[in-house]
Write an enzyme that holds these catalytic residues in place. Structure first.
Site, PDB file in Angstrom:
ATOM      1  N   ARG A 132      16.875  19.811   3.486  1.00 28.73           N
ATOM      2  CA  ARG A 132      17.763  18.683   3.234  1.00 28.73           C
ATOM      3  C   ARG A 132      18.223  18.631   1.780  1.00 28.73           C
ATOM      4  NH1 ARG A 132      15.958  12.887   4.996  1.00 28.73           N
ATOM      5  NH2 ARG A 132      14.783  12.855   3.066  1.00 28.73           N
ATOM      6  N   PRO A 182       0.845  -1.197   0.000  1.00 27.32           N
ATOM      7  CA  PRO A 182       0.000   0.000   0.000  1.00 27.32           C
ATOM      8  C   PRO A 182       0.879   1.246   0.000  1.00 27.32           C
ATOM      9  CG  PRO A 182      -0.584  -1.515   1.781  1.00 27.32           C
ATOM     10  CD  PRO A 182       0.707  -1.978   1.234  1.00 27.32           C
ATOM     11  N   ARG A 235       0.765   4.766  13.388  1.00 28.22           N
ATOM     12  CA  ARG A 235       0.452   5.367  14.690  1.00 28.22           C
ATOM     13  C   ARG A 235       1.005   6.786  14.753  1.00 28.22           C
ATOM     14  NH1 ARG A 235      -1.265   1.817  18.645  1.00 28.22           N
ATOM     15  NH2 ARG A 235      -0.722   3.371  20.187  1.00 28.22           N
ATOM     16  N   GLY A 277       0.988   8.591   1.275  1.00 29.71           N
ATOM     17  CA  GLY A 277       1.613   9.850   0.907  1.00 29.71           C
ATOM     18  C   GLY A 277       3.079   9.689   0.532  1.00 29.71           C
ATOM     19  N   GLU A 307       0.868  18.075   4.715  1.00 29.73           N
ATOM     20  CA  GLU A 307       0.651  18.487   3.320  1.00 29.73           C
ATOM     21  C   GLU A 307       0.596  17.284   2.392  1.00 29.73           C
ATOM     22  OE1 GLU A 307       3.250  22.236   2.211  1.00 29.73           O
ATOM     23  OE2 GLU A 307       4.306  20.898   3.580  1.00 29.73           O
ATOM     24  N   TYR A 348      12.727  15.299  19.623  1.00 24.93           N
ATOM     25  CA  TYR A 348      12.924  15.216  18.176  1.00 24.93           C
ATOM     26  C   TYR A 348      14.313  15.725  17.857  1.00 24.93           C
ATOM     27  CZ  TYR A 348      11.096  15.106  13.413  1.00 24.93           C
ATOM     28  OH  TYR A 348      10.862  14.779  12.113  1.00 24.93           O
ATOM     29  N   VAL A 402      -4.593  -3.652   3.722  1.00 21.26           N
ATOM     30  CA  VAL A 402      -4.724  -2.262   3.292  1.00 21.26           C
ATOM     31  C   VAL A 402      -5.836  -1.595   4.090  1.00 21.26           C
ATOM     32  CG1 VAL A 402      -4.841  -0.744   1.296  1.00 21.26           C
ATOM     33  CG2 VAL A 402      -4.449  -3.188   0.976  1.00 21.26           C
ATOM     34  N   ASP A 441       3.644  17.031  11.001  1.00 19.98           N
ATOM     35  CA  ASP A 441       4.420  17.985  10.212  1.00 19.98           C
ATOM     36  C   ASP A 441       4.372  17.671   8.721  1.00 19.98           C
ATOM     37  OD1 ASP A 441       4.965  19.112  12.573  1.00 19.98           O
ATOM     38  OD2 ASP A 441       7.129  18.743  12.588  1.00 19.98           O
ATOM     39  N   SER A 442       4.045  16.435   8.393  1.00 23.91           N
ATOM     40  CA  SER A 442       4.023  16.032   6.988  1.00 23.91           C
ATOM     41  C   SER A 442       2.629  16.206   6.385  1.00 23.91           C
ATOM     42  CB  SER A 442       4.431  14.565   6.891  1.00 23.91           C
ATOM     43  OG  SER A 442       3.473  13.785   7.587  1.00 23.91           O
TER      44      SER A 442
END
Lengths: 731, 641
Positions: free
Chosen positions: B491, B211, B294, B214, B283, B553, B350, B280-281
């Protein structure tokens, strides 16, 4: 050979055998770790990298008032005041838990009283490092050291190595401990090289000395009671204090892994308590690593040499007092030669332990950490490794080698045959090359003859060379004031015993400085000889005998089980190179003696005082009737009495056997070999013989002793005549 | 089973394709009426339940089927947005983000100071790849699939795009080489039923399904196992992006799993709702991906993590559909199998549809920031705020390095005026005694009713004061959050100048938070030193708070000079850092998941029994290992159990 079993079987109870197996299994792993941790140095150590720090451009006053910008131990370090450290300990979760949850409810003591007690403990313990005092003290020390020492030599290569490895993690300095001077020297060296001054764990004995306690405190010492048994509050306070110093990482922490000053100049078996406490922040994941730096401090001549001799023979140690210290200031009239200091390769505990910390469900930090068996094994290794590193990085004085030769001479040659300078030089030269092949760095800067004369000169209070070149031992004990027998710690020795004993024990102090080099080869040599005498000479038979002796002497020398095979193989190689063992034999499983019988004899002779002392300890314990017990002190006293008789009747001629330190090790060794049983009754430790086993051990020790018993026996009186008497002895 | 929704759905472009799809085949344009609600009866869940409203979103996904037309094929995010160098100064292209089209002189200097980069000597990545591994085709399967009227593609770029996530390793390979194994076919299913059909066929013909949501994984979860000899089908879920229904009374919505965060929030916002889930991802990452890993959102303090938001989930497995037949808000029915789906990382099946909690849009949204003299006081303050449970929607504490980095990203001097010694800087450093090289900043986001926000603000600033903190204004707080989305673009700039960078995270009890940060930084410093790495950045932030601990983080980046395999060096150092995290009392992951890069620690985190249990589930749901992504469990059963 005793028919009761092979030496190696006798050496060990089943428990020890299991331990040995475990250690052996883990040994290759450790070797890997060590290779990883300690890349072999670029080349052999040389004297030229040592620099005399007393010999500096600036005058003392300029030196002590220099701007103080030390290299930091860790980046996150914050400078804390004494009060802040105390506050941090008090408010730590561990102390809160200990007092609020444990002590006050268990003992029904009001919390307030406990908090007050804690505060008092911490005030008694705490260091108060203050730079003005350090500077002032440094000034005085410079003056004193210039007077009594001809140089304080520091291995500057090792300083560079040290500098490169600090900055990220807490640092623990672990110097060898031979003298009170060790305390001051380390800070002095750090100050000189602009390394953050260590905070030093010291015994409580100093605190009572007026002024001195305060002075040491201000220089960075903190004080720990010698024994605090089950005092949970004290234990918690002490461990939290040490751990806050570790985790905060402001200063290096310094403590002596040997626990106390070694009176014998041999390394003491490492103590694990403080080390375990100091490593706890690492084991519990509070810091990512700890850098342990073993440090060797080698003295040409130990300040306390006479004192130690008396102490070892049982003359009571004066309580530390300031007036005693001033009396001791007459040491200032004497010369003590050089000091060599070497910071050995820093050890990353994380690498040494092979990142042992397993990600497990971690207990909250206020609960005491339970050291796992695996962790415990590694801590023992680390402690032994630290001591070995200290030994390996010693600088051996020529006088120590001379002491070996002189002792050998005194014990083996007829009384009218005095040792002359020429013989001494020749023998020292050959011993020097042997020692060097065992990895020693010998302090010999000029040609051997000049260096040896200089070395003897430093010790002119003990050894004199007459105009015609005869070398003799001075009787330093001659004019000793009568000693109150009631104060004797051991058996009340006769005056004439002390007269020979004190200088002989003093001389042995310097012999002992070399023993870490010679002990394994000596044990192997003796084992080979005995095995051949018994008609074998096979390598595994030799190894069995070697194991017995090694186990027997494991409380006397640093002979960690994990290294027994490595040490054995290395010793054989070295001895073959030196011709003590024959290397021409084709059968690799068989060993035989080589042509260098003189060195063989010297090596074996080195074991004499130990085997003699241990043998007598065995006999003493055998005489304890079945079902009866003796205290350690009683055992020591009667063993000493037995030995004194032997000395007087010329059945024995090495007075070092009388050493209480040696005899204590003997009892402990017999106890861990299962030959005597240790019982605790009402908090008192008592010993009783395990007759069958003890008889076996006694027999084997006796067999070994037979082999090293001197070729030429002299009575104590005869021996005394080898000495010249001295009008005034100093204590 | 499903309602006949096709009548009010935009007809998806359905065609069989061997070659790449042409530009004309993109989504049909929206009819502009994205607000239509239709009352219907639903036949779902055995037709027992009555649905009050069914909403269909008619806006097409922000992400097209041919993702490479909008997104970078070898880097992060939109093709038109990136950091670039013009006349020796770094600027940000495009105008999707607040710093778009701005020159960044301080940041330019910062890259020189920290990484010693020479901006005049960029490294060029390889041009777009045109040669791809030959696909492994299972002809029987293909024959059946062709009959199913599905959108499929075997175009090389389509396949390559789905062969990776955004792990450092993935992007590095795209710039310099090629993956050993990429999917053999891409299928865009349009509905749960289509997924069921595809999985049935795959099971029948022994074809592997991976599967794909994003594609933002940072754990190599999207990578195809190199040793897989069967045909691999990448199931691109992006077309299953409808909100199937929205229930205003019960505040839940049933959503297809392929929807990406920004589309989901856009649609809900039109109706006055939000999920409040904002990783944060968000978008680019998808709902199904959140459930499968999770995920955790920035505003979890108000809205909860994905496991708190999830009410119901459907997962298609080779042996059937796993779902609960109840929608009770909380049930006491044995082990909760939602938690088998949550974090399964595509190994069991899936995820097709999710019922999520939704909330009305907050009346008030306010940013804030607090500066502290050092990291320790900041952490202590966070702990106190968590203890009092007065956390705003988001509270993050960045360390000094990240604080300075944030300041450097400004286009012109402002509050702390990076270069100028303005009054504020003077006030903070001189009057208040803050050390610029020690101070840290916490950024705050308050959401809720006006009065709630005001109360919360008051409490937070009071607590901060006790720990030496000082409010530093709304603007600084807001910048902190808006920059979040931009940071991911850095990055790619780094790659151009010999710098590799990655982030990793953990969760840790409060009393070990500070020592963990220190230890990991210390360990990384030591590892860098051992490898002769002189220019690196190792920075951390405490990014979430819980009752029992915090989330830390880390960003780690270094200038690799002329090392031949910087990616491997990075991986070694991250492994050392992870060992340090675990030894310092941290967890294996807080929200990134296990994927393949953290598999080796899975057993010691969940115990051998845990691994047995996982395998038993896997064996029952997927006996022939159709979902062979190889995530989570390494499959090696060591002898020492």
């Amino acid at each position: 050979m005793s028919s009761n079993g092979s030496p190696s079987q006798i050496a060990e109870g089943t428990e020890q055998a299991e331990d040995r197996q475990k250690a052996a299994n883990a040994a290759p792993q450790l070797q890997d770790v060590l290779r990883h941790t300690c890349p072999s140095p670029a080349g052999p150590r040389v004297l030229s990298t040592f620099r005399n720090i007393l010999d500096r451009d600036s005058c003392d006053l300029v030196w002590v008032t220099k701007e103080w910008r030390p290299q930091q131990v860790t980046l996150h370090a914050r400078t804390r005041t004494t009060a802040k450290i105390r506050q941090d300990v008090i408010s730590s979760p561990k102390m809160q838990h200990t007092i609020e949850q444990q002590l006050s409810s268990q003992n029904e003591v009001p919390k307030e009283a406990l908090w007050r007690e804690l505060n008092d403990i911490l005030i008694e313990m705490g260091h108060t490092q203050t730079m003005p005092v350090v500077r002032w003290f440094g000034y005085v020390l410079s003056k004193i050291m210039r007077k009594i020492y001809s140089g304080v030599f520091v291995n500057e290569e090792s300083i560079a190595r040290l500098r490169a490895s600090i900055g990220n993690n807490p640092v623990i300095f672990m110097p060898s401990h031979r003298s009170y001077a060790d305390f001051l020297l380390m800070s002095y060296v750090c100050f000189h090289y602009n390394i953050m001054l260590p905070v030093i764990a010291a015994g409580m004995d100093f605190v009572s000395m007026w002024g001195v306690g305060r002075l040491l405190r201000d220089s960075g010492a903190f004080f720990i009671r010698r024994s605090f048994g089950n005092d949970k509050l004290y234990w918690a306070a002490f461990s939290e204090y040490v751990q806050t110093l570790i985790t905060a990482g402001e200063n290096p922490i310094e403590f002596f892994v040997e626990g106390t000053r070694s009176r014998t100049a041999k390394s003491l078996c490492p103590k694990l308590g403080l080390l375990s406490v100091a490593l706890e922040p690492y084991l519990t994941g509070q810091v990512s690593d700890i850098v342990v730096v073993p440090i060797n401090i080698s003295y040409d001549r130990t300040l306390e040499e006479t004192l130690y001799s008396y102490e070892l023979l049982g003359v009571p140690k004066p309580k530390e007092s300031t007036s005693g210290l001033f009396k001791a200031l007459n040491v200032l009239d004497e010369q003590y030669g050089r000091i060599h200091i070497d910071f050995t390769e820093p050890i990353s505990v994380n690498k040494f332990f092979g990142d042992l910390r397993s990600p497990k469900l971690m207990r909250p930090l206020h609960l005491p950490h339970q050291i796992t068996p695996d962790e415990s094994t590694r801590i023992i290794w680390l402690a032994n490794y630290v001591v070995r590193q200290q030994q390996k990085n010693a600088v051996i004085s020529l006088f120590s080698l001379a002491a070996v030769v002189i002792t050998h001479h005194v014990l083996t040659k007829p009384r009218n045959q005095l040792l002359n300078m020429h013989q001494l030089t020749r023998q020292v030269a050959s011993l020097k090359s042997a020692a060097e092949s065992f990895g020693a760095l010998i302090d010999c800067r000029d040609n051997l003859e000049v260096s040896l004369q200089n070395a003897l000169h430093i010790h002119k209070s003990l050894i004199v060379t007459s105009k015609d070149g005869q070398v003799q031992v001075k009787n330093v004990a001659a004019a000793q004031a009568p000693i109150d027998p009631a104060k004797m710690k051991g058996h009340s020795l006769q005056d004439k015993t002390l007269q020979v004993g004190v200088p002989m024990v003093m001389l042995q102090h310097y012999v002992n400085q070399t023993l870490h080099l010679f002990i394994c080869p000596a044990i192997v040599s003796l084992s080979v000889q005995q095995s051949i005498n018994q008609g074998s000479g096979m390598k595994d038979d030799v190894f069995a005998r070697y194991l017995f002796l090694r186990t027997l002497l494991s409380h006397e020398f640093i002979l960690h089980k994990a290294w027994e095979t490595m040490d054995f193989e290395q010793s054989i190689q070295q001895l073959q190179k030196l011709g003590v063992l024959d290397e021409s034999l084709h059968d690799s499983m068989k060993l035989s003696l080589g042509s260098n019988s003189h060195l063989h004899q010297i090596l074996c002779q080195l074991l004499l005082p130990f085997l003699a002392g241990y043998s007598s300890a065995c006999s003493t314990m055998l005489e304890v009737p079945a079902g009866k017990t003796v205290s350690l002190n009683e055992a020591l006293k009667s063993t000493q009495a037995r030995l004194e008789k032997l000395l007087l009747s010329a059945q024995l001629n090495h007075h070092y056997s009388l050493s209480l330190d040696l005899l204590t090790a003997a009892v402990n060794s017999l106890s861990s070999m299962g030959a005597v049983i240790k019982n605790k009754e009402n908090g008192k430790v008592l010993y009783s013989p395990n007759s069958n086993r003890l008889r076996q051990v006694t027999q084997i020790v006796g067999d070994f002793l037979q082999l090293v018993a001197p070729i030429c026996r002299k009575s104590q009186d005869e021996q005394a005549r080898l000495f010249i008497t001295q009008a005034k002895a100093r204590l | 089973m499903a309602t006949d929704r096709s009548s009010f759905l935009v007809k998806q472009d359905v065609r069989l394709s061997h070659c790449s799809m042409s530009a004309e085949s993109k989504e049909a344009p929206t009819n502009g009426d994205s607000n239509s609600f239709v009352e219907v009866y639903s036949a779902e869940n055995n037709g027992q339940q009555f649905r009050k409203a069914v909403k269909v979103n008619l806006t097409p996904s922000a992400i097209p089927k041919r993702r490479q037309e909008l997104l970078k094929w070898n880097g992060w995010g939109y093709e038109d947005s990136k950091f670039a160098v013009r006349k020796g100064v770094i600027w940000f292209t495009g105008n999707r983000y607040p710093i778009g089209e701005l020159e960044l002189p301080y940041f330019t200097q910062w890259t020189k100071d920290v990484f010693n980069v020479d901006l005049s000597k960029p490294i060029t990545p390889q041009p777009p790849i045109s040669k791809f591994p030959d696909p492994i085709i299972n002809t029987d399967f293909m024959a059946e699939i062709r009959k199913c009227n599905l959108v499929i593609s075997d175009d090389g770029m389509d396949r390559l795009f789905r062969a990776h996530g955004h792990t450092l390793h993935d992007i590095y390979i795209l710039r310099v080489g090629m993956f050993a194994r990429i999917p053999d076919l891409v299928i865009w299913p349009d509905s749960h039923d289509e997924v069921v059909k595809i999985v049935e066929l795959a099971t029948k013909y022994n074809v592997v399904i991976m599967p794909y949501g994003g594609g933002t994984s940072v754990t190599c979860a999207n990578s195809c196992p190199e040793e897989e000899k069967r045909m691999i089908v990448s199931l691109d879920m992006s077309q299953m992006n409808r909100i199937l229904w929205l229930d205003r009374d019960n505040l839940v919505a049933c959503i297809e799993a392929g929807i990406i965060g920004q589309d989901l929030e856009k649609e809900l916002k039109i109706n006055g709702f939000t999920t409040g889930h904002e990783p944060d991802s968000h978008e680019f990452s998808s709902l199904g991906g959140w459930v499968a890993t999770r995920a955790s959102g920035m505003k979890k303090n108000v809205y909860g993590n994905i496991e708190d938001l999830l009410v119901h989930v459907r997962m298609v497995t080779p042996t059937g559909v796993l779902e609960k037949h109840t929608q009770g808000p909380r049930v006491s029915i044995g082990p909760d199998f939602n938690h088998v789906v949550l974090g399964s990382e595509g190994t069991l099946g899936v995820i097709t549809e999710v019922v999520l909690k939704i909330r009305p849009l907050p009346a008030c949204k306010k940013y804030g920031s607090i500066i502290f003299p050092d990291f320790e006081s900041g952490v202590n303050c966070m702990r106190e705020i968590a203890k009092k449970r007065c956390q705003p929607a988001s509270i993050r504490l960045v360390d000094n390095e990240q604080f300075k980095f944030g300041q450097a990203l400004k286009a012109e001097p402002s509050f702390f005026g990076h270069i100028t010694d303005g009054f504020k800087r003077f006030y903070v450093t001189k009057m208040k005694g803050y050390n610029v090289h020690k101070m840290v900043v916490a950024t705050l986001l308050f959401e809720g009713e006006q009065s709630t926000v005001e109360n919360q603000e008051k409490m937070v600033y009071e607590i901060a004061h006790q720990f030496g903190g000082m409010p530093a204004g709304e603007v600084n707080g807001q910048r902190g959050y808006t920059l979040t989305f931009v940071i991911a673009y850095i990055r790619d700039l780094g790659f151009d100048f010999n710098i590799v960078a990655e982030s990793f995270e953990t969760s840790v009890p409060w009393d070990r938070t500070l020592s963990l940060c220190r230890n990991v930084k210390g360990r990384v410093a030591a590892e860098c030193k051992a490898r002769g790495i002189l220019h690196y950045l190792m920075t951390c932030r405490v990014t979430q708070t819980y009752d029992a601990g915090s989330v830390v983080y880390f960003y780690f980046a270094f200038n690799y000079g002329d090392m031949p395999d910087p990616c491997h060096v990075y991986e070694e150092i991250e492994e050392a850092a992870r060992n340090e995290i675990l030894a310092s009392g941290g967890s294996l992951s807080h929200h990134h998941g296990i994927g393949k890069v953290r598999k080796k620690w899975y057993r010691q985190q969940v115990s051998s029994q845990g691994v047995h249990l996982f395998r038993a589930i896997k064996h029952k749901l997927d006996p022939t290992n159709i979902f062979a992504s190889g995530n989570l469990d390494s499959g090696e059963l060591k002898a020492k159990l």
